[in-house]
Design an enzyme around this catalytic site. Structure first.
Site, PDB file in Angstrom:
ATOM      1  N   ARG A 250       0.833  -1.211   0.000  1.00  0.00           N
ATOM      2  CA  ARG A 250       0.000   0.000   0.000  1.00  0.00           C
ATOM      3  C   ARG A 250       0.867   1.260   0.000  1.00  0.00           C
ATOM      4  O   ARG A 250       0.585   2.215  -0.717  1.00  0.00           O
ATOM      5  CB  ARG A 250      -0.950   0.020   1.198  1.00  0.00           C
TER       6      ARG A 250
ATOM      7  N   ASN B  89      -6.377  -2.590   1.689  1.00  0.00           N
ATOM      8  CA  ASN B  89      -6.364  -4.040   1.792  1.00  0.00           C
ATOM      9  C   ASN B  89      -7.797  -4.544   1.778  1.00  0.00           C
ATOM     10  O   ASN B  89      -8.700  -3.887   2.297  1.00  0.00           O
ATOM     11  CB  ASN B  89      -5.706  -4.497   3.096  1.00  0.00           C
TER      12      ASN B  89
END
Length: 91
Positions: A18, A36
């Site tokens: 990320r 996520n």
């Protein structure tokens, strides 16, 4: 401006993916977010110039060290899809 909405499958959680996406997207001056998913995949929504979006997709297909990208799935962007600026990591 083109909008890309994708899901990335493989070893993509717990390795800084990320943050990698956020750094790439901000460097390319894209708006959007990454998060996520409970499935273990990653979801990304981004918008910007066609070249910048293409560069982000190329980077995501490789990922950061430790990642194994098995599949990049194109999702249909929803009309209500909000794309914050600067590019953000959603929890």
């Amino acid at each position: 401006m083109p909008v890309v909405h994708i899901e990335v499958a493989g070893k993509v959680q717990g390795i800084g993916f990320r943050h990698f996406v956020q750094q790439q997207a901000r460097a390319l001056q894209l708006t959007g977010w990454v998060r996520n998913l409970s499935s273990g995949n990653l979801e990304i929504a981004a918008s910007g110039s066609e070249d910048a979006v293409r560069e982000l997709l190329a980077a995501v297909r490789v990922g950061p060290p430790g990642a194994t990208v098995k599949q990049v799935i194109t999702l249909v962007p929803q009309p209500s899809l909000e794309l914050p600026h600067p590019f953000t990591i959603l929890k």
